[in-house]
Structure formats: C-alpha cells, structure tokens
Design an enzyme around this catalytic site. Sequence first.
Site, PDB file in Angstrom:
ATOM      1  N   TYR A  72       0.837  -1.209   0.000  1.00 47.70           N
ATOM      2  CA  TYR A  72       0.000   0.000   0.000  1.00 47.70           C
ATOM      3  C   TYR A  72       0.869   1.256   0.000  1.00 47.70           C
ATOM      4  CZ  TYR A  72      -3.953   3.041   1.066  1.00 47.70           C
ATOM      5  OH  TYR A  72      -4.914   4.006   1.003  1.00 47.70           O
ATOM      6  N   PHE A 124      -6.783  20.317 -23.988  1.00 45.96           N
ATOM      7  CA  PHE A 124      -7.552  19.153 -24.411  1.00 45.96           C
ATOM      8  C   PHE A 124      -8.896  19.159 -23.674  1.00 45.96           C
ATOM      9  CE2 PHE A 124      -8.767  14.630 -24.651  1.00 45.96           C
ATOM     10  CZ  PHE A 124      -8.943  14.603 -26.009  1.00 45.96           C
ATOM     11  N   ASP A 125      -9.854  18.371 -24.131  1.00 43.76           N
ATOM     12  CA  ASP A 125     -11.220  18.464 -23.583  1.00 43.76           C
ATOM     13  C   ASP A 125     -11.300  18.202 -22.077  1.00 43.76           C
ATOM     14  OD1 ASP A 125     -10.747  15.756 -23.956  1.00 43.76           O
ATOM     15  OD2 ASP A 125     -12.668  15.328 -24.902  1.00 43.76           O
ATOM     16  N   ASP A 215       1.248  20.307 -20.267  1.00 44.66           N
ATOM     17  CA  ASP A 215       0.489  19.074 -20.472  1.00 44.66           C
ATOM     18  C   ASP A 215       1.358  18.196 -21.357  1.00 44.66           C
ATOM     19  OD1 ASP A 215      -1.018  16.993 -21.510  1.00 44.66           O
ATOM     20  OD2 ASP A 215      -2.873  18.142 -21.549  1.00 44.66           O
ATOM     21  N   ALA A 217       1.341  14.966 -22.243  1.00 46.86           N
ATOM     22  CA  ALA A 217       0.837  13.669 -22.721  1.00 46.86           C
ATOM     23  C   ALA A 217       1.703  13.099 -23.856  1.00 46.86           C
ATOM     24  CB  ALA A 217      -0.613  13.805 -23.175  1.00 46.86           C
ATOM     25  N   LYS A 258      -0.268   7.713 -23.268  1.00 48.19           N
ATOM     26  CA  LYS A 258       0.231   8.046 -24.608  1.00 48.19           C
ATOM     27  C   LYS A 258       1.725   7.697 -24.665  1.00 48.19           C
ATOM     28  CE  LYS A 258      -3.651  10.622 -24.349  1.00 48.19           C
ATOM     29  NZ  LYS A 258      -4.534  10.617 -23.166  1.00 48.19           N
ATOM     30  N   HIS A 450     -19.517  14.750 -25.866  1.00 47.59           N
ATOM     31  CA  HIS A 450     -19.264  13.810 -26.972  1.00 47.59           C
ATOM     32  C   HIS A 450     -19.237  12.354 -26.507  1.00 47.59           C
ATOM     33  CE1 HIS A 450     -15.490  15.174 -25.244  1.00 47.59           C
ATOM     34  NE2 HIS A 450     -14.919  14.053 -25.617  1.00 47.59           N
TER      35      HIS A 450
HETATM   36  N1  F0G Z   1      -4.090  15.928 -22.219  1.00 50.50           N
HETATM   37  C1  F0G Z   1      -4.045  15.591 -23.518  1.00 50.50           C
HETATM   38  C2  F0G Z   1      -3.270  16.415 -24.473  1.00 50.50           C
HETATM   39  C3  F0G Z   1      -4.752  14.468 -23.943  1.00 50.50           C
HETATM   40  O1  F0G Z   1      -4.723  14.146 -25.239  1.00 50.50           O
HETATM   41  C4  F0G Z   1      -5.475  13.705 -23.005  1.00 50.50           C
HETATM   42  C5  F0G Z   1      -6.220  12.525 -23.406  1.00 50.50           C
HETATM   43  C6  F0G Z   1      -5.464  14.096 -21.663  1.00 50.50           C
HETATM   44  C7  F0G Z   1      -4.751  15.212 -21.314  1.00 50.50           C
HETATM   45  C8  F0G Z   1      -6.222  13.329 -20.610  1.00 50.50           C
HETATM   46  O2  F0G Z   1      -5.604  12.145 -20.336  1.00 50.50           O
HETATM   47  O3  F0G Z   1      -7.212  10.329 -20.981  1.00 50.50           O
HETATM   48  O4  F0G Z   1      -5.315   9.890 -19.444  1.00 50.50           O
HETATM   49  O5  F0G Z   1      -7.229  11.227 -18.683  1.00 50.50           O
HETATM   50  N2  F0G Z   1      -6.462  12.256 -24.587  1.00 50.50           N
HETATM   51  C9  F0G Z   1      -7.104  11.061 -25.082  1.00 50.50           C
HETATM   52  C10 F0G Z   1      -7.293  11.215 -26.546  1.00 50.50           C
HETATM   53  C11 F0G Z   1      -8.325  10.658 -24.355  1.00 50.50           C
HETATM   54  O6  F0G Z   1      -7.992  10.370 -27.128  1.00 50.50           O
HETATM   55  O7  F0G Z   1      -6.753  12.130 -27.152  1.00 50.50           O
HETATM   56  P1  F0G Z   1      -6.396  10.821 -19.835  1.00 50.50           P
END
Ligand code: F0G
Length: 458
Positions: A72, A124-125, A215, A217, A258, A450
């Site tokens: 843990y 990102f969304d 960010d 990713a 990613k 979406h």
């Molecule tokens: N930031 C970016 C640039 C992303 O593309 C994503 C996720 C996230 C943050 C959030 O990360 O999914 O691990 O919570 N993008 C995916 C996509 C979902 O399909 O582009 P997460």
Amino acid sequence: MQTYPPEPFRIKMTEPIRLISPKEREAALKGAGYNLFAVKAEDIFIDLLTDSGTGAMSQDQWAAVMRGDESYAGARSFHRLKAAVEDIFGFKYFVPAHQGRAAENILSACLVKPGNYVPSNMHFDTTDANIRARGGRPTNLVIDEAFDPANPHPFKGNMDIAKLEAFIEKTGADKIPFGMVTVTNNAGGGQPVSMENIKAIADVYHSYKIPFFIDAARYAENCFFIKERESGYESKSVKEIAHEMFSLADGMTMSAKKDAIVNIGGLLCMNDESLFQNVKNELILREGFPTYGGLAGRDLDAMAVGLYEGLDEAYLSYRLAQTAYLASRLNDAGIPTIQPAGGHAVYLDAHAVLPHIPQSEFPGQALAVELYREGAIRGVEIGSVMFAYPDPDSGKMIYPKLELLRLAIPRRTYTQTHMDYVADTLAKIKSRASSIRGFKFTYAPELLRHFTARFEPL
Ligand code: F0G
C-alpha cells in the site's frame, strides 16, 4: 509520397479482430445513437478512436508487470517509477495518478478558483472541463496558423506570445493561478510546439509570476519533432531535448497512456513544496495514497519501463513516419488533412470533405459515422460535438474554428496493411461525399458531451 517505415519490433502475440457485415454495422450504429463511443469494440475492425492506453506493451513492460510490488505504501514499484520520473522530467516532486485527467482534476482542485483563467495553446477536452468544473475559464491562445489546415508551419502548436501577453494584461495575473501549454497540441492536430516558443511562454508566465505547467501527454513525440525540425537540436538526443523543455516549467500533468505506452496511468509533477502538500491531500481523497495514486504497483512498473521506450528514437522515427504515411495516402486520394501530419493522429478536415453540412449539423460526426458504415473503422470527431459551447455571458453558441475527424494511431499496434485499408475506405467515402447528411442531438449532457451524446440523422 511518404514511404512506410519497417516496424522496429516483431509480433509475438496477436489479438484477433473481425470485420462484421454492412447490415450488422448499420444495426450497431442505430443501437449506439450514432455515437461511436457507444459501439462495442468487438464490432470494430480498425479502432482509431484514440491512441490513449491502446498501444501494445513490450516484452520488457510485461516482464515489469510481474515485478509489481502491491504494498500500500512505499512500494518498490513506486521507487522504480520515481527514479524514471526524476531522471526524465527533473521536477522536485511528483505523484502518480490513474490517468491524465486525474492529475488535471487534482491540480485544478488545488489552484483554480471561480472566475480564474487558465491560458494554454489549446487545452484538451478533459483539461478544459476540469478547469470549468472549478469555475475557471480555460483560454486557448494558439497561433492563427493552427486554424488554417493547409498551412505547413512546422510548429503549429505554438502559442501566440503577443496574444498571451495581451491576455494577461487584460485579465490581470492575479486571476491566473497557472498557465499551460499542451505538447503536442492534440486538439489542434497533434502539432508540435517549438523549444523557442516554450522558452518564450515560460518567460512571459514567469515575468508575471504565473506558474507554468506543461500538459506532457505526448512530450516525446513533440521532442522528436523538435529534433527533426528546429535548428540547433539535430544532434541532441530526445531525452536531452526533454530535459531542456521541462527545465523551463514549474510542473506538468501527463497522461502516461500516450508516450509512456501503458494502458493506464498518469503523472502530476511540480517544484513547489506547498503545492505538493496540497496535492498529496487531494490525491489521498480522490485517487489513493501518494505512492500509488489510484494505480496498482504493476501499473507503476509498466510506466517506469514505458517512459524510456517512449523516448527511443528508432521507435519515434517509425511512429511519426507511420502517421505521415497515412496522411499522405489520404492526401493522394484528395482528402485534405491538417498539414503537416501530426504525431499521433491524422486529422481530416471534415468541413472540406463535407462542405454542404453546416457546423450546427456536425460534419465531423457525419464523417465519423460514414467511416464506420463503410469500413467498420472508428475515429473521433473533434469539432462542434466536442467543443461548441454556449457563451457564459450571452448564452450564444460558440463554434470551434475547425471541424475535424481524428484518426489516432495506437502505438506499436497496427501495420501498413491496416493503414492502407483505412485510406482505401476513405477514398470510397470521398467519391459519394455529396450524398452524406448531418446529425442532430437527441441527448447531450452539459460537460464532455461527446462521450455520451446520442444523435439522429437529418
Ligand atoms: N491531455 C491531452 C493532451 C490528452 O490528449 C489527453 C487525453 C489528456 C490530457 C487526458 O488524459 O485520458 O489519461 O485522462 N487524450 C485522449 C485522446 C483521451 O484520445 O486524445 P487521460
């Protein structure tokens, strides 16, 4: 024409996929309310919905899974991840999180107050929604070239520095708890941000004492683009470029799904000690103890290995060339895509393919549905379904500048024949584009609509 690079790996385990009949596809679409998120994965032949968590782990990652320490607190797995995170990113503090949006949620919970603004090139969304969920206003300040799909600018993810300065002057730095940049810029075509631009962004934020979060990713893909395209970086390693990039920032959020090539995982890193204290408290409430952050020990180990594999230059060279290959095959078939090709995905200009469908009738969604209907291929709309929203002051709908269909390529997963099948399917659709119709919502939630919206064909 971009040539297809030989994969720098061979396949020792397979996962079957099957192509269902046109009749079955039609039924699947209807049952899903024409939302591809609601279609069963087994009814999809080539799944380009996302490159997130969908990559193939390596033999070394699977071996690392077996070493997972499920203690843990203070697990060996955590310390192996910590060593990798410190080595690659160099921030003073970090916590794991179950994915990128969990890191964004925790950062927003700690820093965003109602009425605050958080600028970025493009959020990102999930980042956008996490900031809004705390009463903040995410603001996108990418360069204008990003909105011209045909413009071949090598760093179309760059932020407009003049706009950023004007924005901070207008809103006041005290209203900006932190500023961001997304590398690569997913919402704008998977386009990279140059090191020169990241330096300028850091300078502006820091001159106003605004903490700067990246960010990250797809940071490794971004760093490889810098190596390929920015002068002065040709002979630096991608890891050195990453070091330089993160040394300019005060922290980062990362979806490890990613560029760390894991099926689940995320990171939140920072240099500020008092923020770290607050982050740990928030993490314990929402994710888990700070040495596992909502993940199993085995996930931490897979991430520790995957972080290095994501930086491998033979892999990155193949990866970006695969994406460019798909884009060039589509362009040869007369289908416009955002130029140049992005890192992780090809973005079709749905507005150009279906010019007769207005934004209010979702051309990107229409193209996504058609791609499934024709070839059982799943992509994702990045346009008005995802990003149109009512202005908080006037209530008027604000539409995004681009209507895109994104074909995201899972890492180390599909071969050239799969990419050719996608290109051939889209060429067929293109030949009957004028008969394709738009959609309207039958259900749409307020945030992140979406994912669960349902549609009816017009
Ligand atoms: N930031 C970016 C640039 C992303 O593309 C994503 C996720 C996230 C943050 C959030 O990360 O999914 O691990 O919570 N993008 C995916 C996509 C979902 O399909 O582009 P997460």
